[in-house]
Design an enzyme around this catalytic site. Sequence first.
Site, mmCIF file in Angstrom:
data_model
loop_
_atom_site.group_PDB
_atom_site.id
_atom_site.type_symbol
_atom_site.label_atom_id
_atom_site.label_comp_id
_atom_site.label_asym_id
_atom_site.label_seq_id
_atom_site.Cartn_x
_atom_site.Cartn_y
_atom_site.Cartn_z
ATOM 1 N N CYS A 17 44.421 55.421 22.131
ATOM 2 C CA CYS A 17 43.338 54.779 21.393
ATOM 3 C C CYS A 17 42.363 55.839 20.905
ATOM 4 O O CYS A 17 41.839 56.612 21.718
ATOM 5 C CB CYS A 17 42.611 53.774 22.289
ATOM 6 S SG CYS A 17 41.181 52.996 21.501
ATOM 7 N N HIS A 70 49.703 51.441 29.301
ATOM 8 C CA HIS A 70 49.751 52.852 28.955
ATOM 9 C C HIS A 70 50.078 53.635 30.219
ATOM 10 O O HIS A 70 49.783 53.188 31.336
ATOM 11 C CB HIS A 70 48.415 53.305 28.361
ATOM 12 C CG HIS A 70 48.188 52.807 26.971
ATOM 13 N ND1 HIS A 70 47.855 53.633 25.926
ATOM 14 C CD2 HIS A 70 48.259 51.560 26.444
ATOM 15 C CE1 HIS A 70 47.729 52.930 24.820
ATOM 16 N NE2 HIS A 70 47.964 51.661 25.106
ATOM 17 N N ASP A 122 50.350 51.099 17.362
ATOM 18 C CA ASP A 122 49.647 51.747 18.463
ATOM 19 C C ASP A 122 50.165 53.163 18.684
ATOM 20 O O ASP A 122 49.424 54.059 19.095
ATOM 21 C CB ASP A 122 49.813 50.912 19.736
ATOM 22 C CG ASP A 122 48.822 51.295 20.821
ATOM 23 O OD1 ASP A 122 48.040 52.225 20.604
ATOM 24 O OD2 ASP A 122 48.842 50.656 21.889
ATOM 25 N N ASN A 151 51.572 54.993 25.244
ATOM 26 C CA ASN A 151 52.087 53.747 25.801
ATOM 27 C C ASN A 151 53.270 54.037 26.721
ATOM 28 O O ASN A 151 53.849 55.125 26.691
ATOM 29 C CB ASN A 151 52.589 52.837 24.673
ATOM 30 C CG ASN A 151 51.495 52.397 23.742
ATOM 31 O OD1 ASN A 151 50.878 51.369 23.944
ATOM 32 N ND2 ASN A 151 51.249 53.179 22.697
#
Length: 320
Positions: free
Chosen positions: A248, A217, A24, A257
């Site tokens: 994203c 996040h 991520d 994050n």
Amino acid sequence: MPPDVCTLPASLRHVHVTEVGPRDGLQNEPVTLPTADKVALVRSLVDAGVREFELTSFVSPRAVPALADAAELVAEVRRIEGLHLSALVPNERGAERALAAGVDSVVLFVSASESHNAKNVNRSVADSLAGFERIARSLEGSDVALRGAIATSFGCPFEGEVSVAAVGRIAQHFADLGARYVSLGDTTGMATPPLVTERIEHLRQVAPTVSPTLHFHNTRGLGLVNVLQGLMLGVDRYESAIGGLGGCPFAPGASGNIASEDLIYLLDELGLETGIELEGMIEAARLAARLMGRELPAQVSKAGPRLATHDADRTLAARG
């Protein structure tokens, strides 16, 4: 005496932290790291005590070029003993590739909102869930575990509010497939403490066999506030990215994050065990910043631990 605003359940002693930086954290970065640099970052995190990684995603390399080396990365990191390696898979082809690479668990991910799921995996929610059933059958007889992840669990950048019932229905589906762990993803930082409470309490009612994982996040600055709310509810599983990397690519406004070192600092100060050393995480965060070639948004890697001291004789003093 003021009320205790941070009362944790007596049973909460150890917190499980999954590092999602290699997946991520890197998927939305303009810099694509070579596999060797990713391995170096993982080794730095392992040196700090991290044992669980969401390492990569077996998605189309055209959709997410930064993760095109998924199989190669798993092969390299697999040489490090004592780690649990999971990988996201969007469909059956991704699951086949993950199984061939030798991961410990596959994470099936779907959005709670139709519009984000269409942007993210080009499928309806129903189509994604139907595909998951076929993937679950393909895992039968293997040692690979199945986990679930629900993106936009706290709100959608296209639709706004996401109902708690929608999140609960997907969690129930994952439970029926045999998933023990289901992550609630705060894709664009829309979570708030009341929403965290609402969703955790609902999941405990409709999917009691599932152990929830919280993935926040820090887009709107409430990441660690939401962690604290989760801890007070007894949630003991969290996902974070070193340095606060991430976002994203299919959600406008998505930023990093919660930072792993900031999370470890909070947990340490609350007296909770993680098996992860803060100083080591700070070193890993500094390595991540060097590899990315920019300053990362995390705080603790810049300021140091709470009791870090400085030489007063070398510090500027007021005059006049």
